[in-house]
Write an enzyme that holds these catalytic residues in place. Structure first.
Site, PDB file in Angstrom:
ATOM      1  CG  ASP A   5       2.817   1.620   9.689  1.00  0.00           C
ATOM      2  OD1 ASP A   5       3.055   1.792   8.493  1.00  0.00           O
ATOM      3  OD2 ASP A   5       2.457   2.547  10.441  1.00  0.00           O
ATOM      4  CE  LYS A  24      -1.836   1.604   3.984  1.00  0.00           C
ATOM      5  NZ  LYS A  24      -1.563   3.026   4.252  1.00  0.00           N
ATOM      6  CG  ASN A  25       2.165   2.670   3.538  1.00  0.00           C
ATOM      7  OD1 ASN A  25       1.003   2.918   3.213  1.00  0.00           O
ATOM      8  ND2 ASN A  25       2.528   2.435   4.778  1.00  0.00           N
ATOM      9  CG  ASP A  67       5.369  20.926   9.762  1.00  0.00           C
ATOM     10  OD1 ASP A  67       4.753  19.832   9.851  1.00  0.00           O
ATOM     11  OD2 ASP A  67       6.457  21.114  10.327  1.00  0.00           O
ATOM     12  NE  ARG A  79      -0.250  10.772  10.159  1.00  0.00           N
ATOM     13  CZ  ARG A  79      -0.622   9.632   9.555  1.00  0.00           C
ATOM     14  NH1 ARG A  79      -1.731   9.036   9.921  1.00  0.00           N
ATOM     15  NH2 ARG A  79       0.104   9.132   8.572  1.00  0.00           N
ATOM     16  CB  CYS A 117      -5.754   9.865  10.910  1.00  0.00           C
ATOM     17  SG  CYS A 117      -4.197   9.274  11.515  1.00  0.00           S
ATOM     18  NE  ARG A 140      -7.062   3.992   5.327  1.00  0.00           N
ATOM     19  CZ  ARG A 140      -6.109   4.314   6.211  1.00  0.00           C
ATOM     20  NH1 ARG A 140      -6.337   4.205   7.503  1.00  0.00           N
ATOM     21  NH2 ARG A 140      -4.923   4.737   5.801  1.00  0.00           N
TER      22      ARG A 140
HETATM   23  C1  EPZ Z   1       3.727   7.056   6.245  1.00  0.00           C
HETATM   24  O1  EPZ Z   1       2.857   8.047   6.746  1.00  0.00           O
HETATM   25  C2  EPZ Z   1       2.881   5.796   6.159  1.00  0.00           C
HETATM   26  N1  EPZ Z   1       1.758   6.023   5.250  1.00  0.00           N
HETATM   27  C3  EPZ Z   1       2.357   5.415   7.541  1.00  0.00           C
HETATM   28  O2  EPZ Z   1       1.661   4.184   7.411  1.00  0.00           O
HETATM   29  C4  EPZ Z   1       3.554   5.211   8.472  1.00  0.00           C
HETATM   30  O3  EPZ Z   1       3.079   4.921   9.773  1.00  0.00           O
HETATM   31  C5  EPZ Z   1       4.411   6.485   8.494  1.00  0.00           C
HETATM   32  O4  EPZ Z   1       4.815   6.819   7.148  1.00  0.00           O
HETATM   33  C6  EPZ Z   1       5.667   6.306   9.338  1.00  0.00           C
HETATM   34  O5  EPZ Z   1       6.415   5.263   8.836  1.00  0.00           O
HETATM   35  C7  EPZ Z   1       1.968   5.994   3.918  1.00  0.00           C
HETATM   36  O6  EPZ Z   1       3.081   5.800   3.451  1.00  0.00           O
HETATM   37  C8  EPZ Z   1       0.767   6.212   3.052  1.00  0.00           C
HETATM   38  P1  EPZ Z   1       5.456  10.574   8.335  1.00  0.00           P
HETATM   39  P2  EPZ Z   1       3.329   9.611   6.739  1.00  0.00           P
HETATM   40  O7  EPZ Z   1       5.299  11.823   7.573  1.00  0.00           O
HETATM   41  O8  EPZ Z   1       4.177   9.868   5.567  1.00  0.00           O
HETATM   42  C9  EPZ Z   1       5.469  13.969  11.609  1.00  0.00           C
HETATM   43  C10 EPZ Z   1      -0.150   2.722   7.638  1.00  0.00           C
HETATM   44  O9  EPZ Z   1      -0.660   2.164   8.618  1.00  0.00           O
HETATM   45  N2  EPZ Z   1       5.314  14.918  10.515  1.00  0.00           N
HETATM   46  O10 EPZ Z   1       6.703   9.756   8.150  1.00  0.00           O
HETATM   47  O11 EPZ Z   1       2.132  10.452   6.952  1.00  0.00           O
HETATM   48  C11 EPZ Z   1       4.198  13.149  11.832  1.00  0.00           C
HETATM   49  O12 EPZ Z   1       3.298  13.845  12.670  1.00  0.00           O
HETATM   50  C12 EPZ Z   1       0.247   4.175   7.720  1.00  0.00           C
HETATM   51  O13 EPZ Z   1       0.100   2.159   6.545  1.00  0.00           O
HETATM   52  C13 EPZ Z   1       5.418  16.288  10.771  1.00  0.00           C
HETATM   53  O14 EPZ Z   1       5.620  16.704  11.910  1.00  0.00           O
HETATM   54  O15 EPZ Z   1       4.209   9.633   8.060  1.00  0.00           O
HETATM   55  C14 EPZ Z   1       4.726  11.897  12.490  1.00  0.00           C
HETATM   56  O16 EPZ Z   1       4.874  12.144  13.884  1.00  0.00           O
HETATM   57  C15 EPZ Z   1      -0.063   4.760   9.084  1.00  0.00           C
HETATM   58  N3  EPZ Z   1       5.281  17.167   9.743  1.00  0.00           N
HETATM   59  C16 EPZ Z   1       6.115  11.730  11.879  1.00  0.00           C
HETATM   60  O17 EPZ Z   1       6.447  12.986  11.266  1.00  0.00           O
HETATM   61  C17 EPZ Z   1       5.061  16.742   8.450  1.00  0.00           C
HETATM   62  O18 EPZ Z   1       4.959  17.588   7.539  1.00  0.00           O
HETATM   63  C18 EPZ Z   1       6.219  10.648  10.816  1.00  0.00           C
HETATM   64  O19 EPZ Z   1       5.213  10.917   9.881  1.00  0.00           O
HETATM   65  C19 EPZ Z   1       4.957  15.353   8.210  1.00  0.00           C
HETATM   66  C20 EPZ Z   1       5.104  14.457   9.246  1.00  0.00           C
END
Ligand code: EPZ
Length: 417
Positions: free
Chosen positions: A305, A22-23, A124, A121, A116, A397
């Site tokens: 995850d 998926k990811n 920035d 989420r 979510c 999903r």
């Molecule tokens: C990806 O989400 C995955 N989703 C998530 O999988 C996964 O848990 C996550 O990466 C971490 O590995 C997809 O790839 C579609 P991040 P993403 O940006 O990209 C903070 C699943 O179950 N952050 O790496 O949204 C954020 O709040 C899903 O398959 C900021 O602060 O995750 C978090 O604490 C759940 N500012 C951390 O970074 C930003 O602009 C990691 O989030 C972006 C993120």
């Protein structure tokens, strides 16, 4: 409301091929619009998040067709550059289209993705990356607006190794004039997969899998084919399912290194894990030991995850497993549900302490998010009697027929949409 009825007490036995990731497929579907031509993807999993992405592509004016695991899309007649709330509400990660639409159209309007079940989420880092490439970014009544007369390559530094922000930066940089360097990049296998796809489009891109990715703007080639990589979290789910139910399961088609932090944890708990080329086998007989302290970290650390999944595997262990969730602020909802099975889960902020018990009994549970829902289903495999999981579509999903995959290995799960 979907309902999963899980009969406990049946060990898993057999082998299966892991579904497409998926990811990995979500950012590839977004990047495909860079070509302005045909793209054919194979090994595409049947998931609600994939369907949501295909709907977004259709909404933007792309021709999209699907047959079995093959998705064909043609973005030559793409006209739209806006994704409204009705679409971003279907899939929070629709923000992954930001960089691709901006690179293709010079502007993008997208509704702010809500938080979510895992907590806030923010995006920035995504927006800072677009600004670093010269885009004007503004927020207007809950909508993000990015505009440019032409993106210019530059230095993007990510203060956090955000997977999505790294992907958006890579994709947008492909449409920028000149060279871009992304530092502080995430290193997940899905980032390496995206680099491979962008190279197939003709991109000059290197460094994915490290914290520094270099991209030069390019003109995409026409008509590209791509096979989606296996889903490492779906693989981790099956490993932990075997730990819950007991048995002997072989996973095929994956790179064992992609789930090494999970298989190592299960090995420390007493599971017998063997890896081969593109295959991984796990045997669990008798009671596992506690897992020590599990800290979720960016790749190659233990994946957030898989935290709910290993929690399920730890519920009947002989000992304590301590989880430290460093990525998301609200990712223990499944733990509260697991106590209804008779599990001992103490939650305090980012820490959850599981004290293993000898027996779990079936109960009625509620899935609150994708991986948490999956963790309740596999926990039911190890509970006496029937466990019922009520699910508002979360599990679908990210999993293609989780009931069919587990029942093929000997589980007794009745799933109703
Ligand atoms: C990806 O989400 C995955 N989703 C998530 O999988 C996964 O848990 C996550 O990466 C971490 O590995 C997809 O790839 C579609 P991040 P993403 O940006 O990209 C903070 C699943 O179950 N952050 O790496 O949204 C954020 O709040 C899903 O398959 C900021 O602060 O995750 C978090 O604490 C759940 N500012 C951390 O970074 C930003 O602009 C990691 O989030 C972006 C993120």
């Amino acid at each position: 409301m979907s309902i999963w009825r899980v009969q406990g007490g049946y060990p898993l036995d057999g082998s299966l091929t892991i579904q497409g990731a998926k990811n990995a497929v979500l950012p590839v579907l977004a990047a495909a619009i860079l070509t302005g031509s045909e793209v054919e993807l194979t090994n595409v999993p049947r998931l609600r998040d994939v369907e949501a992405s295909l709907n977004i592509l259709r909404h933007l004016g792309c021709a999209v067709g699907r047959q079995d695991d093959v998705v064909r899309l043609d973005s030559r007649n793409m006209t739209g550059c806006a994704i409204g709330r009705e679409l971003t509400g279907q899939m929070r990660s629709s923000v992954i289209f930001l960089g691709a639409i901006l690179a293709r159209c010079g502007q993008v309007r997208i509704a702010m993705p809500g938080g979510c079940e895992l907590g806030p989420r923010p995006i920035d880092l995504h927006l800072a990356a677009m600004k670093a490439l010269g885009a004007d970014v503004s927020l207007e009544d809950g909508q993000i607006l990015c505009r440019t007369d032409g993106l210019t390559g530059g230095h993007i530094h990510l203060a956090l190794p955000s997977v999505g922000a790294t992907e958006n930066a890579m994709i947008a940089a492909c449409g920028a004039k000149g060279a871009t360097v992304i530092t502080g990049a995430a290193k997940e296998p899905e980032i390496v997969e995206l680099q491979g796809f962008l190279r197939a489009l003709g991109a000059d891109i290197t460094g994915a899998g490290t914290d520094t990715v270099a991209v030069r703007g390019f003109t995409p080639v026409r008509q590209v084919g791509w096979r989606v990589m296996p889903d490492r979290i779906a693989a981790a789910t099956m490993l932990c399912a075997c730990a819950c139910a007991g048995g002997d399961v072989e996973l095929r088609g994956l790179d064992p290194a992609h789930v090494q932090s999970v298989s190592d944890a299960l090995g420390r708990m007493g599971a017998d894990v063997h890896t081969g080329s593109r295959r991984l086998r796990i045997k669990c007989a008798g009671r596992l030991q506690g897992g020590g302290t599990i800290v979720t970290e960016p790749y190659p650390g233990f994946p957030t995850d898989a935290q709910p999944l290993l929690m399920a595997a730890s519920l009947k262990a002989d000992g304590v497993t301590v989880f430290e969730e460093t990525i998301f602020s609200d990712r223990y909802r499944q733990g509260v549900e697991m106590t209804r099975l008779g599990a001992k889960v103490a939650i305090a902020g980012r820490r959850a302490v599981v004290t293993g018990v000898e027996h779990l009994h079936g109960a009625s549970l509620t899935a609150e998010d994708l991986r948490g829902g999956a963790s309740l289903i596999i926990a039911g495999l190890g509970a006496e009697g029937e466990t019922t999981v009520f699910d508002r579509g979360h599990v679908a999903r990210g999993y293609e027929g989780l009931d069919r995959a587990l029942n093929a290995l000997g589980a007794h799960i009745d799933f109703t949409e």
